[in-house]
Design a protein around this motif. Structure first.
Motif, PDB file in Angstrom:
ATOM      1  N   ASP A   7      43.158 -17.533   9.156  1.00 36.52           N
ATOM      2  CA  ASP A   7      43.266 -17.404   7.701  1.00 36.52           C
ATOM      3  C   ASP A   7      41.924 -16.977   7.107  1.00 36.52           C
ATOM      4  OD1 ASP A   7      45.920 -18.082   7.673  1.00 36.52           O
ATOM      5  OD2 ASP A   7      45.566 -20.211   7.245  1.00 36.52           O
ATOM      6  N   ILE A  10      41.298 -13.300   7.881  1.00 37.75           N
ATOM      7  CA  ILE A  10      42.139 -12.450   7.044  1.00 37.75           C
ATOM      8  C   ILE A  10      41.570 -12.365   5.636  1.00 37.75           C
ATOM      9  CG2 ILE A  10      44.410 -12.262   5.952  1.00 37.75           C
ATOM     10  CD1 ILE A  10      45.582 -13.493   8.534  1.00 37.75           C
ATOM     11  N   GLU A  11      41.119 -13.494   5.116  1.00 42.55           N
ATOM     12  CA  GLU A  11      40.551 -13.515   3.764  1.00 42.55           C
ATOM     13  C   GLU A  11      39.289 -12.665   3.702  1.00 42.55           C
ATOM     14  OE1 GLU A  11      40.197 -14.040  -0.129  1.00 42.55           O
ATOM     15  OE2 GLU A  11      41.908 -14.658   1.113  1.00 42.55           O
ATOM     16  N   ARG A  12      38.445 -12.748   4.727  1.00 38.29           N
ATOM     17  CA  ARG A  12      37.221 -11.951   4.754  1.00 38.29           C
ATOM     18  C   ARG A  12      37.540 -10.468   4.851  1.00 38.29           C
ATOM     19  NH1 ARG A  12      33.568 -15.659   8.892  1.00 38.29           N
ATOM     20  NH2 ARG A  12      33.043 -17.289   7.386  1.00 38.29           N
ATOM     21  N   LEU A  13      38.564 -10.148   5.628  1.00 43.13           N
ATOM     22  CA  LEU A  13      38.955  -8.751   5.756  1.00 43.13           C
ATOM     23  C   LEU A  13      39.499  -8.222   4.430  1.00 43.13           C
ATOM     24  CD1 LEU A  13      38.977  -6.527   7.841  1.00 43.13           C
ATOM     25  CD2 LEU A  13      41.316  -7.133   8.423  1.00 43.13           C
ATOM     26  N   ARG A  14      40.208  -9.064   3.709  1.00 46.91           N
ATOM     27  CA  ARG A  14      40.690  -8.667   2.385  1.00 46.91           C
ATOM     28  C   ARG A  14      39.513  -8.383   1.449  1.00 46.91           C
ATOM     29  NH1 ARG A  14      45.329 -13.310   1.919  1.00 46.91           N
ATOM     30  NH2 ARG A  14      47.002 -12.184   3.000  1.00 46.91           N
ATOM     31  N   ALA A  15      38.463  -9.188   1.577  1.00 43.73           N
ATOM     32  CA  ALA A  15      37.271  -8.968   0.761  1.00 43.73           C
ATOM     33  C   ALA A  15      36.648  -7.613   1.070  1.00 43.73           C
ATOM     34  CB  ALA A  15      36.255 -10.085   0.998  1.00 43.73           C
ATOM     35  N   GLN A  17      38.311  -5.075   2.195  1.00 47.90           N
ATOM     36  CA  GLN A  17      39.264  -4.105   1.661  1.00 47.90           C
ATOM     37  C   GLN A  17      38.950  -3.802   0.197  1.00 47.90           C
ATOM     38  OE1 GLN A  17      42.196  -2.749   3.187  1.00 47.90           O
ATOM     39  NE2 GLN A  17      42.453  -1.517   1.348  1.00 47.90           N
ATOM     40  N   VAL A  18      38.618  -4.843  -0.561  1.00 45.15           N
ATOM     41  CA  VAL A  18      38.286  -4.651  -1.973  1.00 45.15           C
ATOM     42  C   VAL A  18      37.061  -3.763  -2.113  1.00 45.15           C
ATOM     43  CG1 VAL A  18      37.476  -5.809  -4.066  1.00 45.15           C
ATOM     44  CG2 VAL A  18      39.327  -6.818  -2.713  1.00 45.15           C
ATOM     45  N   ASP A  21      37.903  -0.091  -1.157  1.00 46.44           N
ATOM     46  CA  ASP A  21      38.714   0.536  -2.195  1.00 46.44           C
ATOM     47  C   ASP A  21      37.857   0.904  -3.397  1.00 46.44           C
ATOM     48  OD1 ASP A  21      40.923   0.308  -0.645  1.00 46.44           O
ATOM     49  OD2 ASP A  21      41.763  -1.424  -1.675  1.00 46.44           O
ATOM     50  N   ARG A  39      28.737  -6.961   3.455  1.00 44.62           N
ATOM     51  CA  ARG A  39      30.017  -7.641   3.612  1.00 44.62           C
ATOM     52  C   ARG A  39      30.352  -7.834   5.093  1.00 44.62           C
ATOM     53  NH1 ARG A  39      33.744  -8.546  -0.382  1.00 44.62           N
ATOM     54  NH2 ARG A  39      31.889  -8.293  -1.665  1.00 44.62           N
ATOM     55  N   ARG A 158      37.653   0.862   8.329  1.00 43.32           N
ATOM     56  CA  ARG A 158      37.534   0.996   6.876  1.00 43.32           C
ATOM     57  C   ARG A 158      36.283   1.790   6.508  1.00 43.32           C
ATOM     58  NH1 ARG A 158      41.820   0.596   4.178  1.00 43.32           N
ATOM     59  NH2 ARG A 158      40.510   0.313   2.340  1.00 43.32           N
TER      60      ARG A 158
END
Length: 232
Positions: A7, A10-15, A17-18, A21, A39, A158
């Motif tokens: 978890d 996944i949260e770090r990867l979402r960060a 992603q932000v 983007d 990051r 990314r």
């Protein structure tokens, strides 16, 4: 069911992603690789992070951005493909883990000078092409896991996308600049012909004014016209 560690990853990867983007939405706002590398260091809990880009003509990977290894950027470090740590990743196109950094395993002396003990690196790939290398390092010995390698590769994918978009943006910017330069040269050339057509009754004055315009158009110091003598 995902574990606490999964978890968190996944949260770090979402960060990340932000951040990527945001980078893609603001390509003209300077170099964003430093922010991305910060990051990446946070995601992997590393002390250093660096991006090297492939110079296909020279067959080298060249340092482009770094965190914790800023000296690499200042010195313009270049590593031959196939040699050392980063060169091996570029050549083999796969993640490489170096549990102990030693002089016989790296060709970049800065890694030794900074006291880097362990390294993990992945290739930056875009549609099967190698764009460069992303690697992280620690000041204490560390056993990077397969999960760490997978996470770093995802981050590398990314970053590769950002780099590709930056390259496209720069190519388009250069193309626009070239087009504007050609258009300006055409306008200046037009001014030469306008002068010529407006002074046909005064040939000597015409030659002088045309040569002045030619020098301006070509940013030259001298200009001359030579006419062919009849029968000469």
């Amino acid at each position: 069911m995902a574990t606490v560690g999964e978890d968190r990853a996944i949260e770090r990867l979402r960060a990340l992603q932000v951040v990527t983007d945001t980078a893609l939405a603001h390509l003209s706002h300077g170099d964003l690789l430093d922010e991305l590398l910060d990051r990446v260091r946070s995601i992997l809990g590393a002390d250093t992070a660096a991006v090297l880009l492939l110079d296909e003509d020279a067959k080298e990977v060249v340092i482009r951005a770094a965190k914790g290894l800023e000296e690499e950027v200042e010195r313009g470090v270049r590593i031959p493909v196939g040699r050392g740590f980063a060169g091996r990743i570029a050549a083999e196109r796969r993640p490489v883990f170096l549990p102990e950094v030693t002089a016989d395993r790296v060709v970049n002396p800065i890694l030794l000078e900074k006291g880097i003990r362990s390294l993990l690196g992945v290739p930056l790939l875009m549609e099967g092409r190698v764009l460069g290398v992303l690697h992280v390092g620690t000041l204490k010995p560390r056993e990077f896991t397969d999960s760490d390698a997978e996470l770093l590769q995802l981050a590398g994918d990314r970053i590769a996308m950002v780099i590709e978009h930056l390259k496209l943006y720069e190519s388009e910017r250069r193309a626009r600049a070239d087009a504007e330069r050609v258009a300006e040269q055409i306008r200046r050339l037009q001014s030469v012909t306008d002068v010529a057509l407006g002074n046909l009754a005064h040939p000597d004055e015409l030659m002088d004014r045309v040569l002045e315009r030619v020098r301006e158009v070509l940013s030259a110091d001298t200009a001359a016209i030579l006419l062919l003598e009849s029968g000469g």
